[in-house]
Design a protein around this motif. Structure first.
Motif, PDB file in Angstrom:
ATOM      1  N   SER A 115       0.837  -1.192   0.000  1.00 28.03           N
ATOM      2  CA  SER A 115       0.000   0.000   0.000  1.00 28.03           C
ATOM      3  C   SER A 115       0.877   1.248   0.000  1.00 28.03           C
ATOM      4  O   SER A 115       2.081   1.189   0.275  1.00 28.03           O
ATOM      5  N   LEU A 116       0.265   2.392  -0.293  1.00 34.48           N
ATOM      6  CA  LEU A 116       1.008   3.655  -0.272  1.00 34.48           C
ATOM      7  C   LEU A 116       1.485   3.961   1.143  1.00 34.48           C
ATOM      8  O   LEU A 116       2.576   4.507   1.338  1.00 34.48           O
ATOM      9  N   GLU A 117       0.676   3.585   2.141  1.00 31.25           N
ATOM     10  CA  GLU A 117       1.088   3.794   3.532  1.00 31.25           C
ATOM     11  C   GLU A 117       2.323   2.967   3.862  1.00 31.25           C
ATOM     12  O   GLU A 117       3.229   3.436   4.567  1.00 31.25           O
ATOM     13  N   GLU A 118       2.385   1.735   3.351  1.00 32.31           N
ATOM     14  CA  GLU A 118       3.557   0.892   3.586  1.00 32.31           C
ATOM     15  C   GLU A 118       4.785   1.437   2.868  1.00 32.31           C
ATOM     16  O   GLU A 118       5.902   1.349   3.373  1.00 32.31           O
ATOM     17  N   ALA A 119       4.561   2.005   1.690  1.00 33.52           N
ATOM     18  CA  ALA A 119       5.673   2.636   0.980  1.00 33.52           C
ATOM     19  C   ALA A 119       6.161   3.864   1.732  1.00 33.52           C
ATOM     20  O   ALA A 119       7.348   4.206   1.699  1.00 33.52           O
ATOM     21  N   TYR A 120       5.253   4.535   2.434  1.00 33.21           N
ATOM     22  CA  TYR A 120       5.618   5.729   3.210  1.00 33.21           C
ATOM     23  C   TYR A 120       6.428   5.348   4.452  1.00 33.21           C
ATOM     24  O   TYR A 120       7.469   5.936   4.743  1.00 33.21           O
ATOM     25  N   ASP A 121       5.951   4.346   5.173  1.00 35.24           N
ATOM     26  CA  ASP A 121       6.593   3.961   6.433  1.00 35.24           C
ATOM     27  C   ASP A 121       7.747   2.978   6.252  1.00 35.24           C
ATOM     28  O   ASP A 121       8.657   2.915   7.087  1.00 35.24           O
ATOM     29  N   GLY A 122       7.716   2.188   5.151  1.00 33.84           N
ATOM     30  CA  GLY A 122       8.640   1.069   5.047  1.00 33.84           C
ATOM     31  C   GLY A 122       8.112  -0.090   5.876  1.00 33.84           C
ATOM     32  O   GLY A 122       7.265   0.080   6.761  1.00 33.84           O
ATOM     33  N   LYS A 123       8.601  -1.287   5.604  1.00 35.34           N
ATOM     34  CA  LYS A 123       8.126  -2.449   6.360  1.00 35.34           C
ATOM     35  C   LYS A 123       9.079  -3.616   6.183  1.00 35.34           C
ATOM     36  O   LYS A 123       9.944  -3.622   5.296  1.00 35.34           O
ATOM     37  N   THR A 124       8.920  -4.593   7.051  1.00 35.40           N
ATOM     38  CA  THR A 124       9.612  -5.871   6.908  1.00 35.40           C
ATOM     39  C   THR A 124       8.563  -6.914   6.588  1.00 35.40           C
ATOM     40  O   THR A 124       7.634  -7.129   7.366  1.00 35.40           O
ATOM     41  N   ALA A 125       8.679  -7.536   5.425  1.00 36.73           N
ATOM     42  CA  ALA A 125       7.676  -8.494   4.961  1.00 36.73           C
ATOM     43  C   ALA A 125       8.226  -9.906   4.983  1.00 36.73           C
ATOM     44  O   ALA A 125       9.397 -10.134   4.662  1.00 36.73           O
ATOM     45  N   GLU A 126       7.387 -10.842   5.366  1.00 41.38           N
ATOM     46  CA  GLU A 126       7.733 -12.261   5.325  1.00 41.38           C
ATOM     47  C   GLU A 126       7.082 -12.871   4.089  1.00 41.38           C
ATOM     48  O   GLU A 126       5.870 -12.756   3.900  1.00 41.38           O
ATOM     49  N   ILE A 127       7.882 -13.478   3.242  1.00 42.70           N
ATOM     50  CA  ILE A 127       7.358 -14.054   2.011  1.00 42.70           C
ATOM     51  C   ILE A 127       7.756 -15.527   1.907  1.00 42.70           C
ATOM     52  O   ILE A 127       8.762 -15.955   2.476  1.00 42.70           O
ATOM     53  N   GLY A 128       6.936 -16.287   1.192  1.00 45.81           N
ATOM     54  CA  GLY A 128       7.239 -17.682   0.912  1.00 45.81           C
ATOM     55  C   GLY A 128       7.592 -17.842  -0.554  1.00 45.81           C
ATOM     56  O   GLY A 128       6.810 -17.450  -1.427  1.00 45.81           O
ATOM     57  N   VAL A 129       8.755 -18.386  -0.852  1.00 51.70           N
ATOM     58  CA  VAL A 129       9.243 -18.482  -2.219  1.00 51.70           C
ATOM     59  C   VAL A 129       9.460 -19.942  -2.597  1.00 51.70           C
ATOM     60  O   VAL A 129      10.307 -20.617  -1.995  1.00 51.70           O
ATOM     61  N   PRO A 130       8.720 -20.465  -3.593  1.00 52.15           N
ATOM     62  CA  PRO A 130       8.992 -21.821  -4.077  1.00 52.15           C
ATOM     63  C   PRO A 130      10.346 -21.832  -4.794  1.00 52.15           C
ATOM     64  O   PRO A 130      10.545 -21.091  -5.752  1.00 52.15           O
ATOM     65  N   THR A 131      11.265 -22.670  -4.364  1.00 51.68           N
ATOM     66  CA  THR A 131      12.606 -22.685  -4.934  1.00 51.68           C
ATOM     67  C   THR A 131      13.197 -24.081  -4.809  1.00 51.68           C
ATOM     68  O   THR A 131      12.475 -25.051  -4.562  1.00 51.68           O
ATOM     69  N   THR A 132      14.493 -24.206  -4.976  1.00 55.99           N
ATOM     70  CA  THR A 132      15.193 -25.468  -4.739  1.00 55.99           C
ATOM     71  C   THR A 132      16.346 -25.210  -3.783  1.00 55.99           C
ATOM     72  O   THR A 132      16.942 -24.135  -3.787  1.00 55.99           O
ATOM     73  N   ILE A 133      16.645 -26.223  -2.992  1.00 54.90           N
ATOM     74  CA  ILE A 133      17.753 -26.127  -2.049  1.00 54.90           C
ATOM     75  C   ILE A 133      18.724 -27.284  -2.296  1.00 54.90           C
ATOM     76  O   ILE A 133      18.389 -28.260  -2.972  1.00 54.90           O
ATOM     77  N   GLN A 134      19.913 -27.149  -1.764  1.00 52.46           N
ATOM     78  CA  GLN A 134      20.912 -28.195  -1.939  1.00 52.46           C
ATOM     79  C   GLN A 134      20.472 -29.483  -1.245  1.00 52.46           C
ATOM     80  O   GLN A 134      19.965 -29.460  -0.128  1.00 52.46           O
ATOM     81  N   CYS A 135      20.658 -30.608  -1.928  1.00 55.52           N
ATOM     82  CA  CYS A 135      20.286 -31.909  -1.367  1.00 55.52           C
ATOM     83  C   CYS A 135      21.183 -32.225  -0.165  1.00 55.52           C
ATOM     84  O   CYS A 135      22.418 -32.179  -0.279  1.00 55.52           O
ATOM     85  N   ASP A 136      20.553 -32.534   0.972  1.00 54.78           N
ATOM     86  CA  ASP A 136      21.342 -32.825   2.170  1.00 54.78           C
ATOM     87  C   ASP A 136      21.906 -34.250   2.167  1.00 54.78           C
ATOM     88  O   ASP A 136      22.813 -34.579   2.926  1.00 54.78           O
ATOM     89  N   GLU A 137      21.367 -35.079   1.280  1.00 54.56           N
ATOM     90  CA  GLU A 137      21.819 -36.470   1.227  1.00 54.56           C
ATOM     91  C   GLU A 137      23.189 -36.584   0.551  1.00 54.56           C
ATOM     92  O   GLU A 137      24.086 -37.289   1.026  1.00 54.56           O
ATOM     93  N   CYS A 138      23.354 -35.845  -0.562  1.00 54.95           N
ATOM     94  CA  CYS A 138      24.611 -35.926  -1.322  1.00 54.95           C
ATOM     95  C   CYS A 138      25.416 -34.636  -1.235  1.00 54.95           C
ATOM     96  O   CYS A 138      26.424 -34.497  -1.929  1.00 54.95           O
ATOM     97  N   THR A 139      24.935 -33.685  -0.404  1.00 54.52           N
ATOM     98  CA  THR A 139      25.566 -32.360  -0.244  1.00 54.52           C
ATOM     99  C   THR A 139      25.768 -31.657  -1.580  1.00 54.52           C
ATOM    100  O   THR A 139      26.753 -30.949  -1.782  1.00 54.52           O
ATOM    101  N   GLY A 140      24.824 -31.887  -2.490  1.00 57.81           N
ATOM    102  CA  GLY A 140      24.831 -31.153  -3.746  1.00 57.81           C
ATOM    103  C   GLY A 140      25.609 -31.795  -4.882  1.00 57.81           C
ATOM    104  O   GLY A 140      25.570 -31.303  -6.007  1.00 57.81           O
TER     105      GLY A 140
END
Length: 380
Positions: A130-155
């Motif tokens: 919102s314009l109010e959020e742009a005025y004040d600034g904010k810290t947002a928590e977002i969820g991003v579908p991605t990939t991470i390194q495999c912990d089994e073979c360490t990548g």
């Protein structure tokens, strides 16, 4: 007689490097032996084109050719220093452009040939605030579908206890050379797809990719004063690299929702306010809410007209990463009374009877000037 190199390539004698390369690329694609199998004339033509391009793309050879013609490269002429019939190495720059697609394509962007690793893809996340959020600034928590390194073979992509092996086809280089008539062309290794390594026993968890899909939660800082269309880059927060490669980046594209009352122009805000006829005529004030959560009182002088703009300093948007703040501009529009009672109508009629041209100078002056204008036209 040997054909003129410029005519052979179909270019003027003052052609620049870009035009020369473009002309050669087009003709080389047309006469390449792979596209003309069994056509001896096409192979000869292709070789002649390569010879012409080899001379004209080199500044010294081109100067010698312009001065002496083909004689510059005959009988040990000084212009042929370093010129050889086998020009594959010196033409690798354009051959890679021409035949990369024909020979199976280049290695994908981000891959490091020979080490098996590939940089992860960059990700895009669209965020609306919102314009109010742009005025004040904010810290947002977002969820991003991605990939991470495999912990089994360490990548690595290989089953635990094993490791990727050097590709036997390209010896770990990621590219192989193929003979094409009188020259050879380098292309991506078809066995390892340019990685230089192969996995004989892939990891059972990631299937040999070295990474797994996951939705990550990230905290994003939106600074005060951020503008619509701003792009925020979070380095290393994109997809994990293939087989232990470096991760990509995450780009957050911000859009600011339209505000019900305020419009933004850089650091300034604009607002339109309706004003009663009485307040506009007699003067007064009105209170307007601002994005900082406060209320500002605006003084209205007597006789205010529609379109009058008031400036409230320091009540606009903060400037990104700066102590400066924009202003708020308020434009008024005088509202004509509606749904008049009988008594209100009588009072207005009485006011009209006792009014003079001084009460409405704009309308009086306008109609007077209009009348004079059209009377002047009729007299002519």
């Amino acid at each position: 007689m040997k054909a003129d190199y410029y005519e052979m390539l179909g270019v003027p004698r003052d052609v620049d490097e870009k035009g020369l390369k473009s002309a050669f690329r087009k003709l080389a694609m047309q006469y390449h032996p792979d596209r003309n199998p069994g056509n001896a004339d096409a192979e000869v033509k292709f070789k002649e084109l390569g010879e012409a391009y080899e001379v004209l793309k080199d500044g010294q050879k081109r100067a010698a050719y312009d001065r002496f013609g083909h004689a510059a490269f005959q009988n040990g002429g000084g212009g042929n220093a370093g010129f050889r019939g086998d020009f594959s190495s010196s033409m690798a720059d354009i051959f890679d452009d021409i035949f990369g697609e024909m020979m199976g394509g280049r290695a994908r962007a981000g891959r490091q040939p020979g080490n098996g690793r590939e940089r992860g893809s960059d990700l895009r996340y669209n965020m609306e605030i919102s314009l109010e959020e742009a005025y004040d600034g904010k810290t947002a928590e977002i969820g991003v579908p991605t990939t991470i390194q495999c912990d089994e073979c360490t990548g690595s992509g290989a089953k635990p206890g094993t490791s990727p092996k050097t590709c036997p086809t390209c010896a770990g280089v990621g590219r192989v050379r193929a003979a094409q008539g009188f020259f050879s062309i380098e292309r991506t290794c078809p066995n390892c797809q340019g990685r230089g390594q192969v996995i004989a026993d892939p990891c059972g968890k990631c299937g040999g990719d070295g990474r797994l899909p996951e939705e990550r939660s990230l905290s994003v800082n939106i600074p005060a004063g951020i503008e619509d269309g701003t792009r925020i880059r979070l380095a290393g927060e994109g997809e994990a690299g293939l087989r232990g490669g470096p991760p990509g980046d995450l780009y957050i594209f911000l859009s600011v929702k339209p505000h019900e009352f305020m419009q933004r122009d850089g650091a300034d805000l604009f607002c339109q306010v309706p004003l009663s006829m009485v307040t506009a005529a007699l003067g007064g004030h009105f209170d307007v809410s601002t994005l900082d959560g406060n209320t500002t009182r605006v003084k209205v002088p007597e006789g205010t007209q529609t379109g009058k703009q008031f400036r409230v300093k320091g009540k606009g948007m903060p400037v990104l990463r700066s102590p400066q703040v924009g202003d708020l501009f308020i434009q008024v529009s005088v509202e004509t009374p509606q749904n008049l009672s009988r008594r209100q109508r009588e009072l207005l009629e009485e006011f009209e009877e006792i009014s003079s041209s001084d009460n409405s100078p704009q309308s009086t002056g306008f109609f007077s000037r209009m009348k004079e204008f059209f009377e002047g036209l009729s007299e002519n």
